[in-house]
Design an enzyme around this catalytic site. Structure first.
Site, PDB file in Angstrom:
ATOM      1  N   GLU A   1      54.519  44.185  46.362  1.00 35.90           N
ATOM      2  CA  GLU A   1      53.720  45.584  46.252  1.00 35.90           C
ATOM      3  C   GLU A   1      54.455  46.078  45.196  1.00 35.90           C
ATOM      4  O   GLU A   1      53.752  47.080  44.362  1.00 35.90           O
ATOM      5  CB  GLU A   1      53.732  46.188  47.635  1.00 35.90           C
TER       6      GLU A   1
ATOM      7  N   GLU B   1      53.343  39.830  55.333  1.00 33.87           N
ATOM      8  CA  GLU B   1      53.390  40.868  56.773  1.00 33.87           C
ATOM      9  C   GLU B   1      52.703  40.185  57.917  1.00 33.87           C
ATOM     10  O   GLU B   1      53.288  40.563  58.961  1.00 33.87           O
ATOM     11  CB  GLU B   1      52.853  42.071  56.309  1.00 33.87           C
TER      12      GLU B   1
END
Length: 271
Positions: free
Chosen positions: A124, A144
Site C-alpha cells: 500500500e 491481510e
C-alpha cells in the site's frame, strides 16, 4: 550540487539506529526505511519519521524528486504485528492519519525503489508513490485476508485503479503473492531492474524527471492524481486550470520557451 547525507539522524542520542535514513543525491532526496531486522515493518515510530522526512524533502528547494526505498534487501513487509499485539496505534491521532502520505501524498513526485518484499501495508505504501521501480525478483501482495484483516491503507482503493479489475480482485481476495514481472505487465510497476539495482534505476528515472520544469512537474502530478476525484471531463478541464496556473505564470515558462529557441538546456529557478 554536492551530494549530502543527513540522517534523521543516523543514530539517536542513545546510539540506536534511526528508523529512517535520508540522503540528497543530485536532484533526488532518498529516504530509506531502516528496520531491516523486521523487513522494515511499519510501527508508529517509523510512520512518524517517514512522514517528517517526506515533508522535509517536499519543502527542500534542492530536491526535485523523492525516492523511497528500504534497507536490508526489502522494501516493507507491512504493519508490525508485534506492535499491533502490544496495543500500539497506527497513528498518533486523527490529524496525523488524515495528513499521512498514504492518504494525501506530497507535491513532488515520489518513486518507490523496491527490492525483496512489498507486502500488505508495504504494498500500500508503494501504491501511494507516483512511480514504482522494482527488482525483477521483488514480491508483492495484500495478504491481510489471511489473518482476517482488511487492507485499509489504500490498497483496495488504488489497486483496481492501476490494474485490470479482475486481476486486482484475485490478488486481494486470495491474499497471494505476485511477482514484479506480472505487475509490470499489468502496468503497476513502471520499470524493472536487476536484483540490487532498483535504487540506481529509480535515481536515473528521477534525474529524467528533474530535468523538466519543477512547477510544471508538480502541477502535472496533482492533475493526474486528482483526475480520479473530478466527475467527468467537463469538470476536469475547468478544475485543472487552477492547478496549472502557478506553473503557467512562473518565470520558468518563459525560460523553457527561450531555452528551446536558443537550443540550450533550461535553467529552472522556480524550485
Amino acid at each position: 550540487m554536492t551530494d549530502t547525507t543527513d540522517m534523521i539522524a543516523s543514530t539517536d542520542a542513545n546510539g540506536t539506529s534511526a528508523v529512517v535514513l535520508t540522503e540528497i543525491r543530485g536532484d533526488a532526496g532518498i529516504m530509506t526505511l531502516n528496520r531491516p531486522r523486521v523487513r522494515n515493518a511499519l510501527n508508529l515510530e517509523l510512520r512518524e519519521a517517514m512522514q517528517s522526512a517526506l515533508e522535509s524533502f517536499d519543502a527542500e528547494p534542492s530536491v526535485a524528486v523523492i525516492v523511497l526505498t528500504g534497507a536490508g534487501g526489502n522494501f516493507c513487509s507491512g504493519r508490525d504485528l508485534r506492535a499491533v499485539a502490544a496495543g500500539e496505534p497506527m497513528y498518533s491521532g486523527r490529524p496525523a492519519q488524515l495528513a499521512a502520505f498514504t492518504r494525501v501524498s506530497v507535491r513532488k513526485p515520489v518513486i518507490a525503489a523496491i527490492e525483496g518484499y512489498a507486502l500488505a501495508g508495504g504494498f500500500e505504501l508503494a501504491l501511494s508513490c507516483d512511480l514504482l521501480v522494482a527488482s525483477r525478483e521483488a514480491v508483492f501482495g495484500l495478504p491481510e485476508v489471511r489473518r482476517n484483516l482488511v487492507a485499509i491503507g489504500g490498497g483496495l482503493i488504488r489497486l483496481p485503479q492501476r490494474m485490470p479489475y479482475h486481476l486486482a480482485m484475485q490478488l486481494v481476495l486470495t491474499g497471494e503473492h505476485v511477482g514484479a514481472r506480472r505487475l509490470a505487465e499489468a502496468g503497476v510497476v513502471t520499470e524493472l531492474a536487476e536484483p540490487g539495482a532498483a535504487l540506481e534505476t529509480a535515481l536515473a528515472l528521477a534525474e529524467r524527471i528533474a530535468a523538466n520544469g519543477p512547477s510544471a512537474v508538480r502541477a502535472s502530478k496533482e492533475i493526474v492524481r486528482r483526475a480520479f476525484e473530478w466527475s467527468g471531463e467537463s469538470e476536469a478541464f475547468d478544475a485543472q486550470l487552477a492547478v496549472a496556473e502557478p506553473a503557467l505564470s512562473s518565470p520558468d515558462r518563459e525560460e523553457g520557451v527561450r531555452a528551446f529557441l536558443e537550443r540550450r538546456d533550461p535553467v529552472w529557478t522556480d524550485r
